[in-house]
Design an enzyme around this catalytic site. Structure first.
Site, PDB file in Angstrom:
ATOM      1  N   SER A  36       0.790  -1.114  -0.130  1.00 19.55           N
ATOM      2  CA  SER A  36      -0.014   0.019  -0.074  1.00 19.55           C
ATOM      3  C   SER A  36       0.770   1.424  -0.023  1.00 19.55           C
ATOM      4  O   SER A  36       1.737   1.212   0.827  1.00 19.55           O
ATOM      5  CB  SER A  36      -0.778   0.063   1.351  1.00 19.55           C
ATOM      6  OG  SER A  36      -1.052  -1.267   1.845  1.00 19.55           O
ATOM      7  N   HIS A  68      -4.622  -1.812  -2.904  1.00 22.22           N
ATOM      8  CA  HIS A  68      -4.152  -2.981  -3.323  1.00 22.22           C
ATOM      9  C   HIS A  68      -4.219  -3.656  -4.630  1.00 22.22           C
ATOM     10  O   HIS A  68      -5.212  -4.164  -4.824  1.00 22.22           O
ATOM     11  CB  HIS A  68      -4.047  -4.034  -2.265  1.00 22.22           C
ATOM     12  CG  HIS A  68      -3.676  -3.809  -0.888  1.00 22.22           C
ATOM     13  ND1 HIS A  68      -2.748  -4.417  -0.364  1.00 22.22           N
ATOM     14  CD2 HIS A  68      -3.929  -2.928   0.017  1.00 22.22           C
ATOM     15  CE1 HIS A  68      -2.450  -3.955   1.018  1.00 22.22           C
ATOM     16  NE2 HIS A  68      -3.306  -2.884   1.010  1.00 22.22           N
ATOM     17  N   HIS A  94      -2.828 -10.917   1.525  1.00 20.17           N
ATOM     18  CA  HIS A  94      -2.391 -10.904   2.965  1.00 20.17           C
ATOM     19  C   HIS A  94      -2.886 -12.044   3.566  1.00 20.17           C
ATOM     20  O   HIS A  94      -4.178 -12.569   3.335  1.00 20.17           O
ATOM     21  CB  HIS A  94      -2.752  -9.673   3.602  1.00 20.17           C
ATOM     22  CG  HIS A  94      -2.449  -8.495   3.004  1.00 20.17           C
ATOM     23  ND1 HIS A  94      -3.025  -7.977   1.954  1.00 20.17           N
ATOM     24  CD2 HIS A  94      -1.124  -7.873   3.581  1.00 20.17           C
ATOM     25  CE1 HIS A  94      -1.940  -6.618   1.667  1.00 20.17           C
ATOM     26  NE2 HIS A  94      -1.152  -6.628   2.652  1.00 20.17           N
ATOM     27  N   TYR A  96      -4.283 -12.052   6.556  1.00 19.95           N
ATOM     28  CA  TYR A  96      -5.508 -11.860   7.057  1.00 19.95           C
ATOM     29  C   TYR A  96      -6.857 -12.012   6.184  1.00 19.95           C
ATOM     30  O   TYR A  96      -8.024 -12.169   6.614  1.00 19.95           O
ATOM     31  CB  TYR A  96      -5.635 -10.252   7.729  1.00 19.95           C
ATOM     32  CG  TYR A  96      -5.526  -9.197   6.718  1.00 19.95           C
ATOM     33  CD1 TYR A  96      -6.393  -8.838   5.627  1.00 19.95           C
ATOM     34  CD2 TYR A  96      -4.233  -8.517   6.569  1.00 19.95           C
ATOM     35  CE1 TYR A  96      -6.052  -7.850   4.699  1.00 19.95           C
ATOM     36  CE2 TYR A  96      -3.967  -7.582   5.726  1.00 19.95           C
ATOM     37  CZ  TYR A  96      -4.981  -7.129   4.783  1.00 19.95           C
ATOM     38  OH  TYR A  96      -4.984  -6.291   3.878  1.00 19.95           O
ATOM     39  N   GLU A  97      -6.453 -12.214   4.948  1.00 22.48           N
ATOM     40  CA  GLU A  97      -7.559 -12.416   3.948  1.00 22.48           C
ATOM     41  C   GLU A  97      -8.416 -13.799   4.207  1.00 22.48           C
ATOM     42  O   GLU A  97      -9.255 -13.943   3.575  1.00 22.48           O
ATOM     43  CB  GLU A  97      -7.200 -12.222   2.543  1.00 22.48           C
ATOM     44  CG  GLU A  97      -6.834 -10.836   2.184  1.00 22.48           C
ATOM     45  CD  GLU A  97      -6.390 -10.739   0.846  1.00 22.48           C
ATOM     46  OE1 GLU A  97      -6.924 -11.106  -0.121  1.00 22.48           O
ATOM     47  OE2 GLU A  97      -5.145  -9.794   0.946  1.00 22.48           O
ATOM     48  N   ALA A 124       3.708  -0.768   3.764  1.00 22.87           N
ATOM     49  CA  ALA A 124       3.615   0.388   4.604  1.00 22.87           C
ATOM     50  C   ALA A 124       3.220  -0.379   6.132  1.00 22.87           C
ATOM     51  O   ALA A 124       2.794  -1.378   6.267  1.00 22.87           O
ATOM     52  CB  ALA A 124       2.255   1.097   4.136  1.00 22.87           C
ATOM     53  N   MET A 211       1.344  -6.168   8.310  1.00 21.62           N
ATOM     54  CA  MET A 211       0.601  -7.169   8.094  1.00 21.62           C
ATOM     55  C   MET A 211       1.175  -7.926   6.795  1.00 21.62           C
ATOM     56  O   MET A 211       0.333  -8.670   6.452  1.00 21.62           O
ATOM     57  CB  MET A 211      -0.936  -6.924   7.977  1.00 21.62           C
ATOM     58  CG  MET A 211      -1.300  -6.224   9.372  1.00 21.62           C
ATOM     59  SD  MET A 211      -3.246  -5.757   9.203  1.00 21.62           S
ATOM     60  CE  MET A 211      -3.386  -4.548  10.423  1.00 21.62           C
ATOM     61  N   SER A 212       2.286  -7.986   6.541  1.00 22.00           N
ATOM     62  CA  SER A 212       2.668  -8.691   5.643  1.00 22.00           C
ATOM     63  C   SER A 212       4.384  -8.994   5.508  1.00 22.00           C
ATOM     64  O   SER A 212       4.869  -9.105   6.581  1.00 22.00           O
ATOM     65  CB  SER A 212       2.297  -7.629   4.248  1.00 22.00           C
ATOM     66  OG  SER A 212       3.471  -6.579   4.084  1.00 22.00           O
ATOM     67  N   ASN A 235       2.226   5.324  10.007  1.00 17.78           N
ATOM     68  CA  ASN A 235       1.484   6.111  10.895  1.00 17.78           C
ATOM     69  C   ASN A 235       2.488   5.592  12.272  1.00 17.78           C
ATOM     70  O   ASN A 235       3.090   4.401  12.185  1.00 17.78           O
ATOM     71  CB  ASN A 235       0.034   5.420  10.991  1.00 17.78           C
ATOM     72  CG  ASN A 235       0.086   3.761  11.220  1.00 17.78           C
ATOM     73  OD1 ASN A 235       0.025   3.016  10.310  1.00 17.78           O
ATOM     74  ND2 ASN A 235       0.380   3.150  12.301  1.00 17.78           N
ATOM     75  N   HIS A 247      -6.771   4.122   7.382  1.00 17.63           N
ATOM     76  CA  HIS A 247      -6.106   3.595   6.007  1.00 17.63           C
ATOM     77  C   HIS A 247      -6.175   4.763   5.193  1.00 17.63           C
ATOM     78  O   HIS A 247      -5.073   4.850   4.407  1.00 17.63           O
ATOM     79  CB  HIS A 247      -7.222   2.644   5.354  1.00 17.63           C
ATOM     80  CG  HIS A 247      -6.730   1.877   4.229  1.00 17.63           C
ATOM     81  ND1 HIS A 247      -5.910   1.019   3.949  1.00 17.63           N
ATOM     82  CD2 HIS A 247      -7.381   1.748   2.936  1.00 17.63           C
ATOM     83  CE1 HIS A 247      -5.564   0.587   2.995  1.00 17.63           C
ATOM     84  NE2 HIS A 247      -6.454   0.923   2.351  1.00 17.63           N
TER      85      HIS A 247
HETATM   86  I1  8IG Z   1       0.112   1.130   7.190  1.00 17.17           I
HETATM   87  O1  8IG Z   1       0.097   0.275  12.981  1.00 17.17           O
HETATM   88  C1  8IG Z   1       0.202   0.118   8.769  1.00 17.17           C
HETATM   89  N1  8IG Z   1      -0.041  -1.443   8.788  1.00 17.17           N
HETATM   90  N2  8IG Z   1      -0.142  -4.163  12.337  1.00 17.17           N
HETATM   91  N3  8IG Z   1       0.061  -2.015  12.690  1.00 17.17           N
HETATM   92  C2  8IG Z   1      -0.119  -2.960  11.790  1.00 17.17           C
HETATM   93  N4  8IG Z   1       0.000  -2.972  10.535  1.00 17.17           N
HETATM   94  C3  8IG Z   1      -0.133  -1.558  10.021  1.00 17.17           C
HETATM   95  C4  8IG Z   1      -0.117  -0.454  10.728  1.00 17.17           C
HETATM   96  C5  8IG Z   1      -0.043  -0.560  12.141  1.00 17.17           C
HETATM   97  N5  8IG Z   1       0.089   0.497   9.948  1.00 17.17           N
END
Ligand code: 8IG
Length: 272
Positions: A36, A68, A94, A96-97, A124, A211-212, A235, A247
């Site tokens: 992303s 994505h 990902h 989580y999907e 990201a 998450m990747s 972030n 997001h």
């Molecule tokens: I962009 O703060 C992004 N992806 N787990 N935590 C997790 N995944 C993220 C974050 C975050 N920011």
């Protein structure tokens, strides 16, 4: 069950053959997975010779997350030592999907089967290390997996000591000495961490959380490719600023940093 689940490596080999047919390139040299916010960085590579939906190759799933892409590009990049063929994945699957590990690592396996000796994984992420600023790219030095899941099945006891190639990190830092390095945590998601979990992760030695990347790095390394991981801090992690995570914030950080990252990528790809 599709072939991807019963024969993931065979499906990657079939996808690589189809890729060679679609592009007319018998092999590719390097692959990039753009997370992303990184999609606009890919545009800095110039005009691709080919672009098509990932679903044109066997084993790829349609994308589910906004921003994505689910698109594959092939580039001919001219450098000091001739032309290199670069394969770029805009978007990824990902964990989580909920489709399991096989789709998550299918792109990098296809890339390695297509000839890629180096895989660049971008993402990201949240910044846990208080030194990091939003919009800053950080090289992944090592990881901590909090998912307890591996893309590998069976007695495939791979060594991960140099998973994020020190050799490649040095090449990138020679290009941009201001780049920091950090430890990336793979958090399954899709929910972000709680503030208490961020304190836990920092205590465990984590600098970045996302998450990747981790399954792809392991799968690529297990097939013999060298891996570069770059995280864009999008972030501050949960509980660090008093702000909620969104997001939209992630996508905005990507847009703002795209120029710097695209330039960096186009400089280093020839040297890998
Ligand atoms: I962009 O703060 C992004 N992806 N787990 N935590 C997790 N995944 C993220 C974050 C975050 N920011």
């Amino acid at each position: 069950m599709s072939d991807l689940y019963t024969d993931p490596i065979g499906t990657a080999t079939t996808a690589a053959t189809r890729l060679a047919e679609l592009t007319g390139k018998a092999k590719h040299d390097v692959a990039l997975v753009m997370g992303s916010g990184w999609i606009s960085a890919a545009d800095a590579l110039g005009t691709p010779t080919h672009e098509f939906p990932a679903t044109d190759l066997p084993g790829f799933l349609a994308p589910t997350v906004a921003g994505h892409g689910g698109v594959i590009r092939s580039y001919d990049l001219q450098g000091a030592h001739g032309t290199i063929h670069a394969l770029v994945f805009l978007g990824r699957t990902h964990l989580y999907e909920g489709k399991g590990m096989e789709p998550v690592v299918h792109g990098v396996r296809t890339a390695v089967k297509a000839g890629c000796k180096a895989i660049v994984l971008t993402n990201a992420c949240g910044g846990i290390n208080k030194e990091y600023k939003v919009g800053e790219p950080v090289l992944i030095r090592d990881h901590i997996s909090m998912t307890a899941q591996s893309p590998l099945i069976g007695a495939d006891f791979v060594d991960l000591t140099d998973l994020y190639s020190k050799r490649i990190r040095e090449i990138v830092k020679a290009e941009d000495a201001s780049l920091k390095e950090g430890v990336y945590v793979h958090w399954r998601g899709p929910a972000y961490e709680t503030p208490a979990e961020i304190i836990m992760l920092r205590t465990l030695g984590a600098d970045l959380v996302g998450m990747s990347t981790v399954p792809e790095a392991i799968a690529a390394h297990a097939l013999g490719a060298e891996v570069l991981g770059i995280s864009l801090v999008s972030n501050a992690a949960a509980g660090m600023t008093g702000e909620k995570l969104s997001h939209e914030e992630v996508m905005a950080a990507g847009k703002a940093a795209a120029g710097r990252m695209g330039e960096l990528l186009s400089k280093v790809l020839h040297k890998l």
